[in-house]
Design a protein around this motif. Structure first.
Motif, PDB file in Angstrom:
ATOM      1  N   THR A 282       0.849  -1.190   0.000  1.00 55.81           N
ATOM      2  CA  THR A 282       0.000   0.000   0.000  1.00 55.81           C
ATOM      3  C   THR A 282       0.886   1.243   0.000  1.00 55.81           C
ATOM      4  OG1 THR A 282      -1.672  -1.176   1.289  1.00 55.81           O
ATOM      5  CG2 THR A 282      -1.852   1.215   1.196  1.00 55.81           C
ATOM      6  N   PRO A 283       0.917   1.998  -1.105  1.00 52.52           N
ATOM      7  CA  PRO A 283       1.770   3.186  -1.149  1.00 52.52           C
ATOM      8  C   PRO A 283       1.160   4.346  -0.364  1.00 52.52           C
ATOM      9  CG  PRO A 283       0.549   3.005  -3.178  1.00 52.52           C
ATOM     10  CD  PRO A 283       0.230   1.770  -2.367  1.00 52.52           C
ATOM     11  N   PHE A 284       1.998   5.309  -0.068  1.00 56.49           N
ATOM     12  CA  PHE A 284       1.526   6.492   0.646  1.00 56.49           C
ATOM     13  C   PHE A 284       0.474   7.247  -0.166  1.00 56.49           C
ATOM     14  CE2 PHE A 284       5.649   5.922   2.815  1.00 56.49           C
ATOM     15  CZ  PHE A 284       5.184   5.854   4.114  1.00 56.49           C
ATOM     16  N   GLU A 285       0.541   7.130  -1.482  1.00 56.56           N
ATOM     17  CA  GLU A 285      -0.451   7.796  -2.329  1.00 56.56           C
ATOM     18  C   GLU A 285      -1.854   7.260  -2.079  1.00 56.56           C
ATOM     19  OE1 GLU A 285       3.524   8.237  -4.223  1.00 56.56           O
ATOM     20  OE2 GLU A 285       2.424   6.495  -3.536  1.00 56.56           O
ATOM     21  N   ALA A 286      -1.968   5.980  -1.757  1.00 57.88           N
ATOM     22  CA  ALA A 286      -3.282   5.400  -1.456  1.00 57.88           C
ATOM     23  C   ALA A 286      -3.843   5.975  -0.160  1.00 57.88           C
ATOM     24  CB  ALA A 286      -3.181   3.880  -1.359  1.00 57.88           C
ATOM     25  N   ILE A 287      -2.976   6.169   0.818  1.00 62.19           N
ATOM     26  CA  ILE A 287      -3.414   6.763   2.092  1.00 62.19           C
ATOM     27  C   ILE A 287      -3.842   8.202   1.859  1.00 62.19           C
ATOM     28  CG2 ILE A 287      -2.694   7.393   4.434  1.00 62.19           C
ATOM     29  CD1 ILE A 287      -0.774   4.952   4.313  1.00 62.19           C
ATOM     30  N   LYS A 288      -3.078   8.915   1.027  1.00 58.34           N
ATOM     31  CA  LYS A 288      -3.447  10.301   0.723  1.00 58.34           C
ATOM     32  C   LYS A 288      -4.778  10.351  -0.021  1.00 58.34           C
ATOM     33  CE  LYS A 288      -1.870  14.604  -1.164  1.00 58.34           C
ATOM     34  NZ  LYS A 288      -0.797  15.380  -1.715  1.00 58.34           N
ATOM     35  N   PHE A 289      -4.991   9.414  -0.948  1.00 62.01           N
ATOM     36  CA  PHE A 289      -6.231   9.365  -1.713  1.00 62.01           C
ATOM     37  C   PHE A 289      -7.440   9.133  -0.810  1.00 62.01           C
ATOM     38  CE2 PHE A 289      -9.413   6.883  -4.088  1.00 62.01           C
ATOM     39  CZ  PHE A 289      -9.716   7.784  -5.097  1.00 62.01           C
ATOM     40  N   GLN A 290      -7.314   8.204   0.143  1.00 61.28           N
ATOM     41  CA  GLN A 290      -8.457   7.869   1.000  1.00 61.28           C
ATOM     42  C   GLN A 290      -8.638   8.822   2.170  1.00 61.28           C
ATOM     43  OE1 GLN A 290      -8.331   3.781   2.341  1.00 61.28           O
ATOM     44  NE2 GLN A 290      -9.759   3.226   0.748  1.00 61.28           N
TER      45      GLN A 290
ATOM     46  N   SER B 260       8.436   0.178  17.948  1.00 63.66           N
ATOM     47  CA  SER B 260       7.612  -0.205  16.797  1.00 63.66           C
ATOM     48  C   SER B 260       7.745   0.825  15.682  1.00 63.66           C
ATOM     49  CB  SER B 260       6.148  -0.336  17.199  1.00 63.66           C
ATOM     50  OG  SER B 260       5.988  -1.357  18.143  1.00 63.66           O
ATOM     51  N   TYR B 261       7.803   2.093  16.059  1.00 65.74           N
ATOM     52  CA  TYR B 261       7.969   3.152  15.069  1.00 65.74           C
ATOM     53  C   TYR B 261       9.308   2.998  14.339  1.00 65.74           C
ATOM     54  CZ  TYR B 261       8.767   7.763  13.072  1.00 65.74           C
ATOM     55  OH  TYR B 261       9.050   8.777  12.205  1.00 65.74           O
ATOM     56  N   LYS B 262      10.373   2.699  15.081  1.00 64.20           N
ATOM     57  CA  LYS B 262      11.678   2.505  14.457  1.00 64.20           C
ATOM     58  C   LYS B 262      11.655   1.327  13.483  1.00 64.20           C
ATOM     59  CE  LYS B 262      15.247   2.338  17.052  1.00 64.20           C
ATOM     60  NZ  LYS B 262      16.239   2.234  18.125  1.00 64.20           N
ATOM     61  N   LEU B 263      11.015   0.226  13.877  1.00 61.88           N
ATOM     62  CA  LEU B 263      10.887  -0.930  12.981  1.00 61.88           C
ATOM     63  C   LEU B 263      10.117  -0.560  11.712  1.00 61.88           C
ATOM     64  CD1 LEU B 263      10.038  -3.789  15.487  1.00 61.88           C
ATOM     65  CD2 LEU B 263      12.087  -3.612  14.073  1.00 61.88           C
ATOM     66  N   TRP B 264       9.040   0.191  11.882  1.00 56.70           N
ATOM     67  CA  TRP B 264       8.230   0.598  10.741  1.00 56.70           C
ATOM     68  C   TRP B 264       9.024   1.497   9.800  1.00 56.70           C
ATOM     69  CZ3 TRP B 264       6.379   5.579   9.449  1.00 56.70           C
ATOM     70  CH2 TRP B 264       5.515   5.595   8.350  1.00 56.70           C
ATOM     71  N   ARG B 265       9.748   2.477  10.359  1.00 56.38           N
ATOM     72  CA  ARG B 265      10.540   3.387   9.530  1.00 56.38           C
ATOM     73  C   ARG B 265      11.590   2.633   8.725  1.00 56.38           C
ATOM     74  NH1 ARG B 265      11.248   8.910   9.992  1.00 56.38           N
ATOM     75  NH2 ARG B 265      12.512   8.470   8.155  1.00 56.38           N
ATOM     76  N   THR B 266      12.263   1.685   9.369  1.00 55.60           N
ATOM     77  CA  THR B 266      13.264   0.879   8.672  1.00 55.60           C
ATOM     78  C   THR B 266      12.613   0.092   7.546  1.00 55.60           C
ATOM     79  OG1 THR B 266      14.562   0.684  10.696  1.00 55.60           O
ATOM     80  CG2 THR B 266      15.025  -0.899   8.953  1.00 55.60           C
ATOM     81  N   ARG B 267      11.468  -0.464   7.832  1.00 55.09           N
ATOM     82  CA  ARG B 267      10.744  -1.252   6.833  1.00 55.09           C
ATOM     83  C   ARG B 267      10.320  -0.388   5.652  1.00 55.09           C
ATOM     84  NH1 ARG B 267       6.615  -5.896   8.171  1.00 55.09           N
ATOM     85  NH2 ARG B 267       5.588  -6.134   6.175  1.00 55.09           N
ATOM     86  N   VAL B 268       9.805   0.794   5.925  1.00 51.14           N
ATOM     87  CA  VAL B 268       9.343   1.699   4.872  1.00 51.14           C
ATOM     88  C   VAL B 268      10.511   2.170   4.005  1.00 51.14           C
ATOM     89  CG1 VAL B 268       8.404   4.020   4.470  1.00 51.14           C
ATOM     90  CG2 VAL B 268       7.252   2.478   6.025  1.00 51.14           C
ATOM     91  N   GLU B 269      11.616   2.499   4.632  1.00 51.27           N
ATOM     92  CA  GLU B 269      12.765   3.000   3.878  1.00 51.27           C
ATOM     93  C   GLU B 269      13.345   1.935   2.958  1.00 51.27           C
ATOM     94  OE1 GLU B 269      15.285   4.523   6.939  1.00 51.27           O
ATOM     95  OE2 GLU B 269      13.974   6.237   7.306  1.00 51.27           O
ATOM     96  N   ASN B 270      13.210   0.672   3.313  1.00 51.75           N
ATOM     97  CA  ASN B 270      13.756  -0.410   2.504  1.00 51.75           C
ATOM     98  C   ASN B 270      12.732  -1.055   1.574  1.00 51.75           C
ATOM     99  OD1 ASN B 270      16.346  -0.192   3.643  1.00 51.75           O
ATOM    100  ND2 ASN B 270      15.672  -1.358   5.416  1.00 51.75           N
ATOM    101  N   CYS B 271      11.522  -0.563   1.575  1.00 53.49           N
ATOM    102  CA  CYS B 271      10.444  -1.159   0.790  1.00 53.49           C
ATOM    103  C   CYS B 271      10.229  -0.362  -0.501  1.00 53.49           C
ATOM    104  CB  CYS B 271       9.158  -1.187   1.618  1.00 53.49           C
ATOM    105  SG  CYS B 271       7.807  -2.014   0.811  1.00 53.49           S
ATOM    106  N   LYS B 272      10.412  -1.007  -1.633  1.00 52.46           N
ATOM    107  CA  LYS B 272      10.268  -0.331  -2.923  1.00 52.46           C
ATOM    108  C   LYS B 272       8.819  -0.051  -3.283  1.00 52.46           C
ATOM    109  CE  LYS B 272      14.413  -2.248  -4.915  1.00 52.46           C
ATOM    110  NZ  LYS B 272      14.978  -3.113  -5.952  1.00 52.46           N
ATOM    111  N   THR B 273       7.896  -0.745  -2.672  1.00 51.36           N
ATOM    112  CA  THR B 273       6.493  -0.591  -3.076  1.00 51.36           C
ATOM    113  C   THR B 273       5.743   0.473  -2.276  1.00 51.36           C
ATOM    114  OG1 THR B 273       5.861  -2.394  -1.599  1.00 51.36           O
ATOM    115  CG2 THR B 273       6.296  -2.956  -3.900  1.00 51.36           C
ATOM    116  N   LYS B 274       6.339   1.058  -1.243  1.00 52.49           N
ATOM    117  CA  LYS B 274       5.648   2.079  -0.456  1.00 52.49           C
ATOM    118  C   LYS B 274       5.597   3.427  -1.165  1.00 52.49           C
ATOM    119  CE  LYS B 274       3.861   1.876   3.090  1.00 52.49           C
ATOM    120  NZ  LYS B 274       2.459   1.481   3.324  1.00 52.49           N
TER     121      LYS B 274
END
Length: 93
Positions: free
Chosen positions: A23-31, A51-65
């Motif tokens: 789910t890209p950030f554009e989808a969150i912005k759209f909804q 949990s926030y640190k884990l999420w940030r690391t995941r987002v930064e390394n995820c090409k589909t976000k």
């Protein structure tokens, strides 16, 4: 949209969408009308710091976000098998 205007259900859905890799950030912005920086601030406020640190690391390394980092053949932000969403605030389950 301001974070104070969001209901608890909407906040839960935004957090769920933010954790989903596809789910890209554009989808969150759209909804919900929240920019990426707003989502990051919401996640920082609502999650435990670890949990926030884990999420940030995941987002930064995820090409589909981020839509611009995606492969060109991925041109949608919902599964092809997902029921149609007609710009409603919260998807039907």
């Amino acid at each position: 949209m301001n974070n104070t205007e969001l209901t608890d259900i909407e906040i839960d859905r935004i957090i769920e969408m933010a954790w989903e890799d596809r789910t890209p950030f554009e989808a969150i912005k759209f909804q919900f009308g929240l920019k990426e920086s707003d989502v990051r601030a919401l996640m920082k406020k609502e999650l435990k710091f670890s949990s926030y640190k884990l999420w940030r690391t995941r987002v930064e390394n995820c090409k589909t976000k981020h839509r611009e980092k995606r492969e060109p053949e991925i041109d949608r932000f919902k599964c092809s098998r997902q029921k149609s969403i007609s710009n409603n605030k919260i998807s039907k389950r």
